[in-house]
Design a protein around this motif. Structure first.
Motif, PDB file in Angstrom:
ATOM      1  N   LEU A 120       0.827  -1.206   0.000  1.00  0.00           N
ATOM      2  CA  LEU A 120       0.000   0.000   0.000  1.00  0.00           C
ATOM      3  C   LEU A 120       0.863   1.258   0.000  1.00  0.00           C
ATOM      4  CD1 LEU A 120      -2.765   1.419   0.285  1.00  0.00           C
ATOM      5  CD2 LEU A 120      -2.505   1.183   2.770  1.00  0.00           C
TER       6      LEU A 120
ATOM      7  N   ILE B  25       3.051   6.728  -6.560  1.00  0.00           N
ATOM      8  CA  ILE B  25       1.999   7.517  -7.205  1.00  0.00           C
ATOM      9  C   ILE B  25       2.267   9.001  -6.986  1.00  0.00           C
ATOM     10  CG2 ILE B  25      -0.446   8.157  -7.052  1.00  0.00           C
ATOM     11  CD1 ILE B  25      -1.041   5.166  -6.560  1.00  0.00           C
TER      12      ILE B  25
ATOM     13  N   ARG C  71       2.997   1.724  -3.250  1.00  0.00           N
ATOM     14  CA  ARG C  71       2.184   2.263  -4.346  1.00  0.00           C
ATOM     15  C   ARG C  71       1.898   3.741  -4.111  1.00  0.00           C
ATOM     16  NH1 ARG C  71      -2.031  -2.794  -5.396  1.00  0.00           N
ATOM     17  NH2 ARG C  71      -0.689  -3.899  -6.883  1.00  0.00           N
ATOM     18  N   ALA C  72       1.572   4.095  -2.879  1.00  0.00           N
ATOM     19  CA  ALA C  72       1.225   5.487  -2.574  1.00  0.00           C
ATOM     20  C   ALA C  72       2.389   6.432  -2.821  1.00  0.00           C
ATOM     21  CB  ALA C  72       0.759   5.590  -1.114  1.00  0.00           C
TER      22      ALA C  72
ATOM     23  N   SER D  98      -3.086   4.264 -13.462  1.00  0.00           N
ATOM     24  CA  SER D  98      -2.515   2.912 -13.407  1.00  0.00           C
ATOM     25  C   SER D  98      -1.834   2.638 -12.071  1.00  0.00           C
ATOM     26  CB  SER D  98      -1.504   2.710 -14.534  1.00  0.00           C
ATOM     27  OG  SER D  98      -0.278   3.377 -14.262  1.00  0.00           O
ATOM     28  N   GLY D  99      -1.535   3.715 -11.327  1.00  0.00           N
ATOM     29  CA  GLY D  99      -0.800   3.570 -10.072  1.00  0.00           C
ATOM     30  C   GLY D  99      -1.509   2.765  -9.010  1.00  0.00           C
ATOM     31  N   PHE D 100      -2.838   2.623  -9.137  1.00  0.00           N
ATOM     32  CA  PHE D 100      -3.609   1.863  -8.162  1.00  0.00           C
ATOM     33  C   PHE D 100      -3.735   0.394  -8.552  1.00  0.00           C
ATOM     34  CE2 PHE D 100      -4.956   6.269  -7.954  1.00  0.00           C
ATOM     35  CZ  PHE D 100      -4.921   6.526  -6.590  1.00  0.00           C
ATOM     36  N   THR D 101      -3.041   0.006  -9.611  1.00  0.00           N
ATOM     37  CA  THR D 101      -3.131  -1.366 -10.116  1.00  0.00           C
ATOM     38  C   THR D 101      -1.749  -2.010 -10.151  1.00  0.00           C
ATOM     39  OG1 THR D 101      -2.728  -0.866 -12.460  1.00  0.00           O
ATOM     40  CG2 THR D 101      -4.969  -0.507 -11.631  1.00  0.00           C
TER      41      THR D 101
END
Length: 226
Positions: free
Chosen positions: A66, A73, A69-70, A113-116
Motif C-alpha cells: 500500500l 503515485i 504504491r502510494a 494505473s498507479g492503483f493497479t
C-alpha cells in the motif's frame, strides 16, 4: 541505524519541502511561478511523507505494498511539476506549452494505473530495509518520464545560464545546483527497484534543494521575495 537514517531523512525531506512550498505560495498567491513551485514542493513532500509512514507502518507485506504504491503515485507528479516550474522560471513556457500539457496528461494516465499491479506489481525484500516495489509495465514508463523531464530541465537551465547575467543568472545557478543535487540523491531510490545493489542513501540529499533555494530567496530575491 540504517532504517533510522531513512526514516529521519524522509521526515526532514517532507517537512522542509512543505514549509518551503507554503512559504513561497503565501508570499505571492497570484503568481503562477509561485503556485507551480509550491505544487512541486508538495509533490516531493507527499512522496517523502509516504516514505516515512512506510518505514513506520509498512511492517507487513500488504501494508508495505500500500505505501510503496502510494509513494510512487505521489512521485509521478514530481518531474512534470518541476519541468513546468522551470519553463515558467526561464520565461519559455509558451514555447514548451505543448510539452508541459502532454506531460500532465501522461502523468494522469500513470496516476490511474498507479492503483493497479500495472504500476507496482508487488513488493519484496529490499536492500537495508524490509520491502521494496517490484515494477510493473507502467512503472518503466514513469522512470523514462522522470529522467527525461528532469534532465531536459537541467539542459534548459544550462542554456539559460549562458544567455543571462546579473541576479537572474545567479538565481538560475542556485536552482540548478540545488535541484541537481536533490534529484541525483532522490533518484537513487530507483536502484533497488531495478535490482541494482546500491542502497538509496542519496535520499538524504533531497533536502539540499530546499537549502539552496531558500538561500537564493534570501540573498538573490528568488520569486520576487524580499
Amino acid at each position: 541505524m540504517v532504517l533510522l537514517f531513512y526514516t529521519v531523512s524522509a521526515a526532514i525531506n517532507a517537512v522542509t519541502s512543505i514549509v518551503l512550498g507554503f512559504f513561497v505560495y503565501i508570499k505571492n498567491r497570484k503568481a503562477i511561478l509561485n503556485k507551480i513551485f509550491a505544487l512541486f514542493c508538495f509533490s516531493v513532500a507527499t512522496w517523502a511523507t509516504f516514505w516515512f509512514f512506510g518505514f513506520i507502518f509498512g511492517t507487513t507485506k500488504p501494508t508495505a505494498l500500500l505505501f510503496m504504491r502510494a509513494l510512487n503515485i505521489a512521485a509521478i507528479f514530481i518531474p512534470i511539476t518541476y519541468f513546468h516550474f522551470i519553463t515558467i522560471f526561464l520565461n519559455i513556457y509558451q514555447k514548451k506549452k505543448r510539452l508541459v500539457i502532454s506531460g500532465y496528461l501522461f502523468a494522469f494516465i500513470l496516476f490511474i494505473s498507479g492503483f493497479t499491479p500495472l504500476f507496482v506489481r508487488d513488493v519484496e525484500r529490499g536492500i537495508s530495509f524490509p520491502w521494496y516495489p517490484t515494477p510493473g509495465i507502467t512503472y518503466h514508463l514513469f522512470t523514462s518520464m522522470f529522467f527525461s523531464l528532469v534532465i531536459y530541465s537541467w539542459y534548459l537551465m544550462f542554456q539559460a545560464i549562458k544567455k543571462t547575467t546579473g541576479i537572474m543568472n545567479l538565481q538560475i545557478k542556485y536552482v540548478l545546483i540545488g535541484t541537481l543535487i536533490g534529484f541525483i540523491g532522490g533518484s537513487t531510490s530507483f536502484f533497488p527497484v531495478y535490482d541494482i545493489p546500491i542502497p538509496p542513501f542519496g535520499n538524504g540529499l533531497v533536502v539540499v534543494y530546499v537549502v539552496l533555494i531558500a538561500f537564493a530567496i534570501t540573498r538573490y530575491h528568488l520569486f520576487g521575495i524580499r
